[in-house]
Design a protein around this motif. Structure first.
Motif, PDB file in Angstrom:
ATOM      1  N   GLU A  92       0.810  -1.207   0.000  1.00  0.00           N
ATOM      2  CA  GLU A  92       0.000   0.000   0.000  1.00  0.00           C
ATOM      3  C   GLU A  92       0.847   1.262   0.000  1.00  0.00           C
ATOM      4  OE1 GLU A  92      -3.048  -0.252  -0.744  1.00  0.00           O
ATOM      5  OE2 GLU A  92      -2.982  -2.420  -0.582  1.00  0.00           O
ATOM      6  N   ALA A  93       2.043   1.209   0.611  1.00  0.00           N
ATOM      7  CA  ALA A  93       2.917   2.382   0.613  1.00  0.00           C
ATOM      8  C   ALA A  93       3.325   2.752  -0.805  1.00  0.00           C
ATOM      9  CB  ALA A  93       4.148   2.116   1.477  1.00  0.00           C
ATOM     10  N   GLN A  94       3.646   1.740  -1.624  1.00  0.00           N
ATOM     11  CA  GLN A  94       4.011   2.012  -3.010  1.00  0.00           C
ATOM     12  C   GLN A  94       2.816   2.521  -3.819  1.00  0.00           C
ATOM     13  OE1 GLN A  94       6.900   2.128  -4.582  1.00  0.00           O
ATOM     14  NE2 GLN A  94       7.872   1.789  -2.611  1.00  0.00           N
ATOM     15  N   VAL A  95       1.647   1.924  -3.586  1.00  0.00           N
ATOM     16  CA  VAL A  95       0.445   2.390  -4.284  1.00  0.00           C
ATOM     17  C   VAL A  95       0.188   3.850  -3.938  1.00  0.00           C
ATOM     18  CG1 VAL A  95      -2.066   2.143  -4.428  1.00  0.00           C
ATOM     19  CG2 VAL A  95      -0.609   0.107  -4.449  1.00  0.00           C
ATOM     20  N   SER A  96       0.304   4.201  -2.664  1.00  0.00           N
ATOM     21  CA  SER A  96       0.084   5.590  -2.242  1.00  0.00           C
ATOM     22  C   SER A  96       1.106   6.522  -2.874  1.00  0.00           C
ATOM     23  CB  SER A  96       0.166   5.688  -0.718  1.00  0.00           C
ATOM     24  OG  SER A  96      -0.872   4.955  -0.108  1.00  0.00           O
ATOM     25  N   ARG A  97       2.372   6.102  -2.916  1.00  0.00           N
ATOM     26  CA  ARG A  97       3.407   6.941  -3.520  1.00  0.00           C
ATOM     27  C   ARG A  97       3.124   7.205  -4.991  1.00  0.00           C
ATOM     28  NH1 ARG A  97       7.824   6.524  -6.665  1.00  0.00           N
ATOM     29  NH2 ARG A  97       7.634   4.264  -6.900  1.00  0.00           N
ATOM     30  N   LEU A  98       2.763   6.147  -5.704  1.00  0.00           N
ATOM     31  CA  LEU A  98       2.497   6.297  -7.127  1.00  0.00           C
ATOM     32  C   LEU A  98       1.245   7.130  -7.376  1.00  0.00           C
ATOM     33  CD1 LEU A  98       3.357   2.640  -8.146  1.00  0.00           C
ATOM     34  CD2 LEU A  98       4.649   4.674  -8.809  1.00  0.00           C
ATOM     35  N   ALA A  99       0.207   6.901  -6.577  1.00  0.00           N
ATOM     36  CA  ALA A  99      -1.021   7.686  -6.726  1.00  0.00           C
ATOM     37  C   ALA A  99      -0.757   9.154  -6.415  1.00  0.00           C
ATOM     38  CB  ALA A  99      -2.114   7.129  -5.815  1.00  0.00           C
ATOM     39  N   ASP A 100       0.061   9.421  -5.407  1.00  0.00           N
ATOM     40  CA  ASP A 100       0.413  10.809  -5.075  1.00  0.00           C
ATOM     41  C   ASP A 100       1.140  11.476  -6.233  1.00  0.00           C
ATOM     42  OD1 ASP A 100      -0.697  10.556  -2.566  1.00  0.00           O
ATOM     43  OD2 ASP A 100       1.220  10.284  -1.524  1.00  0.00           O
ATOM     44  N   LYS A 101       2.055  10.736  -6.834  1.00  0.00           N
ATOM     45  CA  LYS A 101       2.812  11.282  -7.961  1.00  0.00           C
ATOM     46  C   LYS A 101       1.886  11.629  -9.126  1.00  0.00           C
ATOM     47  CE  LYS A 101       6.433  10.146 -11.308  1.00  0.00           C
ATOM     48  NZ  LYS A 101       7.317   9.107 -11.869  1.00  0.00           N
TER      49      LYS A 101
ATOM     50  N   THR B  91      -2.920  -6.096 -10.866  1.00  0.00           N
ATOM     51  CA  THR B  91      -3.243  -5.739  -9.480  1.00  0.00           C
ATOM     52  C   THR B  91      -2.788  -4.327  -9.169  1.00  0.00           C
ATOM     53  OG1 THR B  91      -3.066  -8.046  -8.782  1.00  0.00           O
ATOM     54  CG2 THR B  91      -2.882  -6.371  -7.073  1.00  0.00           C
ATOM     55  N   LEU B  92      -1.559  -3.983  -9.542  1.00  0.00           N
ATOM     56  CA  LEU B  92      -1.048  -2.642  -9.285  1.00  0.00           C
ATOM     57  C   LEU B  92      -1.897  -1.593 -10.004  1.00  0.00           C
ATOM     58  CD1 LEU B  92       1.156  -0.842  -8.033  1.00  0.00           C
ATOM     59  CD2 LEU B  92       2.422  -1.089 -10.185  1.00  0.00           C
ATOM     60  N   SER B  93      -2.235  -1.849 -11.256  1.00  0.00           N
ATOM     61  CA  SER B  93      -3.023  -0.895 -12.040  1.00  0.00           C
ATOM     62  C   SER B  93      -4.380  -0.639 -11.402  1.00  0.00           C
ATOM     63  CB  SER B  93      -3.213  -1.425 -13.462  1.00  0.00           C
ATOM     64  OG  SER B  93      -1.983  -1.664 -14.091  1.00  0.00           O
ATOM     65  N   GLN B  94      -5.034  -1.699 -10.980  1.00  0.00           N
ATOM     66  CA  GLN B  94      -6.354  -1.554 -10.363  1.00  0.00           C
ATOM     67  C   GLN B  94      -6.268  -0.810  -9.042  1.00  0.00           C
ATOM     68  OE1 GLN B  94      -7.327  -5.751 -10.355  1.00  0.00           O
ATOM     69  NE2 GLN B  94      -8.643  -5.545 -12.155  1.00  0.00           N
ATOM     70  N   LYS B  95      -5.235  -1.087  -8.253  1.00  0.00           N
ATOM     71  CA  LYS B  95      -5.092  -0.422  -6.960  1.00  0.00           C
ATOM     72  C   LYS B  95      -4.800   1.069  -7.128  1.00  0.00           C
ATOM     73  CE  LYS B  95      -3.841  -4.243  -3.911  1.00  0.00           C
ATOM     74  NZ  LYS B  95      -4.824  -3.882  -2.877  1.00  0.00           N
ATOM     75  N   VAL B  96      -3.952   1.408  -8.088  1.00  0.00           N
ATOM     76  CA  VAL B  96      -3.650   2.818  -8.338  1.00  0.00           C
ATOM     77  C   VAL B  96      -4.901   3.551  -8.835  1.00  0.00           C
ATOM     78  CG1 VAL B  96      -2.353   4.404  -9.811  1.00  0.00           C
ATOM     79  CG2 VAL B  96      -1.181   2.499  -8.697  1.00  0.00           C
ATOM     80  N   THR B  97      -5.650   2.913  -9.723  1.00  0.00           N
ATOM     81  CA  THR B  97      -6.884   3.522 -10.221  1.00  0.00           C
ATOM     82  C   THR B  97      -7.859   3.772  -9.073  1.00  0.00           C
ATOM     83  OG1 THR B  97      -6.628   2.389 -12.349  1.00  0.00           O
ATOM     84  CG2 THR B  97      -8.802   3.259 -11.847  1.00  0.00           C
ATOM     85  N   SER B  98      -8.024   2.793  -8.209  1.00  0.00           N
ATOM     86  CA  SER B  98      -8.936   2.942  -7.064  1.00  0.00           C
ATOM     87  C   SER B  98      -8.462   4.041  -6.118  1.00  0.00           C
ATOM     88  CB  SER B  98      -9.050   1.616  -6.303  1.00  0.00           C
ATOM     89  OG  SER B  98      -9.648   0.624  -7.111  1.00  0.00           O
ATOM     90  N   ALA B  99      -7.148   4.121  -5.896  1.00  0.00           N
ATOM     91  CA  ALA B  99      -6.600   5.151  -5.008  1.00  0.00           C
ATOM     92  C   ALA B  99      -6.837   6.543  -5.572  1.00  0.00           C
ATOM     93  CB  ALA B  99      -5.105   4.910  -4.792  1.00  0.00           C
ATOM     94  N   LEU B 100      -6.696   6.698  -6.876  1.00  0.00           N
ATOM     95  CA  LEU B 100      -6.937   7.995  -7.512  1.00  0.00           C
ATOM     96  C   LEU B 100      -8.413   8.391  -7.409  1.00  0.00           C
ATOM     97  CD1 LEU B 100      -4.690   7.483 -10.645  1.00  0.00           C
ATOM     98  CD2 LEU B 100      -4.305   9.162  -8.817  1.00  0.00           C
ATOM     99  N   ASN B 101      -9.289   7.450  -7.616  1.00  0.00           N
ATOM    100  CA  ASN B 101     -10.718   7.747  -7.514  1.00  0.00           C
ATOM    101  C   ASN B 101     -11.122   8.068  -6.079  1.00  0.00           C
ATOM    102  OD1 ASN B 101     -11.366   7.567 -10.239  1.00  0.00           O
ATOM    103  ND2 ASN B 101     -11.639   5.345 -10.152  1.00  0.00           N
ATOM    104  N   ALA B 102     -10.509   7.374  -5.122  1.00  0.00           N
ATOM    105  CA  ALA B 102     -10.797   7.668  -3.719  1.00  0.00           C
ATOM    106  C   ALA B 102     -10.313   9.067  -3.360  1.00  0.00           C
ATOM    107  CB  ALA B 102     -10.133   6.631  -2.818  1.00  0.00           C
ATOM    108  N   ARG B 103      -9.141   9.452  -3.848  1.00  0.00           N
ATOM    109  CA  ARG B 103      -8.611  10.796  -3.605  1.00  0.00           C
ATOM    110  C   ARG B 103      -9.556  11.846  -4.175  1.00  0.00           C
ATOM    111  NH1 ARG B 103      -3.368  13.214  -3.570  1.00  0.00           N
ATOM    112  NH2 ARG B 103      -2.712  11.261  -2.596  1.00  0.00           N
ATOM    113  N   HIS B 104      -9.995  11.641  -5.395  1.00  0.00           N
ATOM    114  CA  HIS B 104     -10.896  12.589  -6.049  1.00  0.00           C
ATOM    115  C   HIS B 104     -12.216  12.707  -5.293  1.00  0.00           C
ATOM    116  CE1 HIS B 104     -13.750  13.894  -9.280  1.00  0.00           C
ATOM    117  NE2 HIS B 104     -12.787  14.774  -9.466  1.00  0.00           N
TER     118      HIS B 104
END
Length: 240
Positions: free
Chosen positions: A2-11, A39-52
């Motif tokens: 999750e730390a990597q997903v958060s870092r990438l989504a933040d970027k 898996t990574l792609s789906q998690k990053v997409t979900s993190a971006l939508n949650a942020r929005h």
């Protein structure tokens, strides 16, 4: 992980804030079969939508800002494989670069690069129907409100046309790196569970004779990328 997903989504989110409102932000995530790129792609997409959604609660019922588009839908159909010069080899090697419709994938990317306007209409990408083992046309909507598009696929960072041309239109290119031994174990489990192989022996043979051969090409012909994300055996992520 999750730390990597958060870092990438933040970027992505930070870079997304800097683009004009008539542009989409597009990301290509590649890796060998069994790397964990889906898996990574789906998690990053979900993190971006949650942020929005958190930043814009008033838009809760609107279209999510990000959409995930896998390239599975760009497999050539079984009929197209049967029409090739060596149909037996074409079917056996399904999943190799030559068994994908790269030209249609590039056409979608080029269409998504047209500036957004009040007249922009929804676009559609194909999906893959595992029940019939063929693509399903126009199944994934990419709406005008989808300002971030996350693409995932084996060949998205391949240094040969048309993949390299499409890659040149991306804002970010990421590669998910994994050991071939780890990927093979994942592929064997996947092929047996999906019914692609009747047992682990047959699944291992398929991995050795197709998936990992394709994987070697993907690694050998990889373009320069913005991020290399390491997929570990324990399911965690690291960065190079």
């Amino acid at each position: 992980m999750e730390a990597q997903v958060s870092r990438l989504a933040d970027k992505v989110w930070e870079r997304f804030q800097q683009i004009p409102e008539d542009r989409r932000f597009m990301i290509a995530i590649a890796g060998i079969p069994g790397s964990g790129k889906t898996t990574l792609s789906q998690k990053v997409t979900s993190a971006l939508n949650a942020r929005h959604a958190t930043l814009h609660p008033e838009l809760l019922e609107s279209v999510p800002v990000a959409v995930f588009v896998p390239m599975d839908g760009y497999h050539l159909t079984r009929a197209q494989l049967s029409a090739m010069e060596d149909p037996v080899n074409a079917h056996a090697r399904r999943g190799a670069e030559f068994t994908f419709d790269g030209a249609s994938y590039l056409a979608l990317i080029e269409s998504l690069r047209v500036p957004l306007s009040s007249s922009t209409k929804p676009m559609y990408a194909p999906s893959f129907d595992h029940a019939v083992k063929d693509p399903k046309d126009n199944d994934i909507p990419i709406l005008p409100g989808h300002r971030i598009v996350v693409f995932e696929g084996n060949y998205l960072t391949l240094d040969r046309k048309p993949w390299s041309t499409a890659a040149g239109l991306m804002d970010e290119m990421w590669f998910v790196q994994v050991g071939f031994d780890v990927a093979k174990r994942r592929l064997v489990r996947r092929h047996v569970l999906a019914g692609i192989a009747k047992d682990e022996e047959e699944a291992g043979k398929r991995a050795d004779e197709n998936d990992l051969i394709n994987g070697q090409q993907i690694v050998d012909e990889m373009m320069e990328v913005d991020e290399v994300v390491i997929s570990r055996e324990d399911g965690e992520w690291g960065e190079l």
